[in-house]
Structures are given as structure tokens and as C-alpha cells.
Scaffold this active site. Sequence first.
Site, PDB file in Angstrom:
ATOM      1  N   HIS A 102     -15.927 -11.862  -4.220  1.00 14.05           N
ATOM      2  CA  HIS A 102     -14.945 -11.527  -3.189  1.00 14.05           C
ATOM      3  C   HIS A 102     -15.502 -10.401  -2.323  1.00 14.05           C
ATOM      4  O   HIS A 102     -16.340  -9.610  -2.768  1.00 14.05           O
ATOM      5  CB  HIS A 102     -13.641 -11.048  -3.828  1.00 14.05           C
ATOM      6  N   GLU A 152     -14.189  -7.580  -1.356  1.00 17.01           N
ATOM      7  CA  GLU A 152     -13.955  -6.233  -1.867  1.00 17.01           C
ATOM      8  C   GLU A 152     -14.879  -5.893  -3.032  1.00 17.01           C
ATOM      9  O   GLU A 152     -15.400  -4.776  -3.108  1.00 17.01           O
ATOM     10  CB  GLU A 152     -12.499  -6.076  -2.347  1.00 17.01           C
ATOM     11  N   CYS A 163      -6.366  -9.632  -3.785  1.00 16.29           N
ATOM     12  CA  CYS A 163      -5.823 -10.382  -4.919  1.00 16.29           C
ATOM     13  C   CYS A 163      -5.706  -9.432  -6.111  1.00 16.29           C
ATOM     14  O   CYS A 163      -6.082  -8.262  -6.037  1.00 16.29           O
ATOM     15  CB  CYS A 163      -6.752 -11.553  -5.266  1.00 16.29           C
ATOM     16  N   CYS A 192      -9.185  -7.921  -7.199  1.00 18.04           N
ATOM     17  CA  CYS A 192      -9.698  -6.909  -6.278  1.00 18.04           C
ATOM     18  C   CYS A 192      -8.821  -5.660  -6.269  1.00 18.04           C
ATOM     19  O   CYS A 192      -9.343  -4.543  -6.242  1.00 18.04           O
ATOM     20  CB  CYS A 192      -9.835  -7.497  -4.882  1.00 18.04           C
TER      21      CYS A 192
END
Length: 168
Positions: free
Chosen positions: A53, A55, A83, A86
Amino acid sequence: MTQDEKYMKEAIKQAKKAYALGEVPIGCVIVHDGKIIARGYNRRNTDKNTLAHAEITAINKASKKLGDWRLEECSLYVTLEPCQMCAGAIVQARVTEVIMGSMNPKAGCGGSILNLLEMQEFNHQVIVRRGILEEECSNLLTSFFKELRVRNKMKKESRIGATILTKQ
């Protein structure tokens, strides 16, 4: 242009890199002492990695840059609300503040479904600002998913056409 808008524009540039790869366009930058120290964008499909992801990538880079897992005094700019994974990583990394573009009502854990970032029960809470360049961030995601639906429909139709041809 505000500082928040300036850095969110940089996060949007990262999201566009994901878009170019056919990934969900999410981008992130981390700022420390007024400078971008890390960038990331979504690469889950490209890397075949659940953890890829925007992040998480940016947090890893920022930790290496600062030589510490603690990202105190850092601001994380992200085009889409984090999410649960993260958001948890942001809290664990002790990021000072998160600035979000658009909210994620289906999977967001920075205020939509849950708010892991500001839970008083954790030993660290994050300062959160929402809606920075929201329309631009949302439009990027909307365009991506519209194109994805068209591509998926075309693939399905070509499979149906191929099936019909093989039966003749």
C-alpha cells in the site's frame, strides 16, 4: 496554495503512478521539517503483495531516511483514507498527523468505518485533517473505477465471443 494542498498535490502525483500501472490510484508522501522524505503509491497487484500500500511503502522509506521506526514530527499525506492495516501502521510509527484527500466509506479506518487514528485507548493518537483536495482525489478514483468496469466488460464480452466461436 496552502502547504497542505502543496503536499497533497505531491501525493496525487504518486497516485497517478499507480493509475498508470493499472493499480487503484492511491498516493502518499511523508513530510518532516518541511521536506518530503518519503513517497509511496499502491503496488499490490504489480508486486503481488498485500502489504504494498502507498502508506506502508512511504512509512518504510521514511523510517530508513530518519534511521528510526518512530516518525514523530512527521506528517503523512494520503489521497484516500487509510485502511485498517495502514491506519494501524501509522499509529505504530507514531506519525504526528495524517492529512487525507477523500474518505473511504467501504474500508476507511480514519473516520469512516472505524477511527483507529484517534482512538484514546491506544498509546498514540494522530492529529487528522480530512478533505484536502478532496474533489481531485475522488475524481481520480472515480475515473479509475469507471475505466476498470469498461475493461472488465470488454474482457467478458471477448470471452463470450470466443466461446461462441469455438462452439461453431
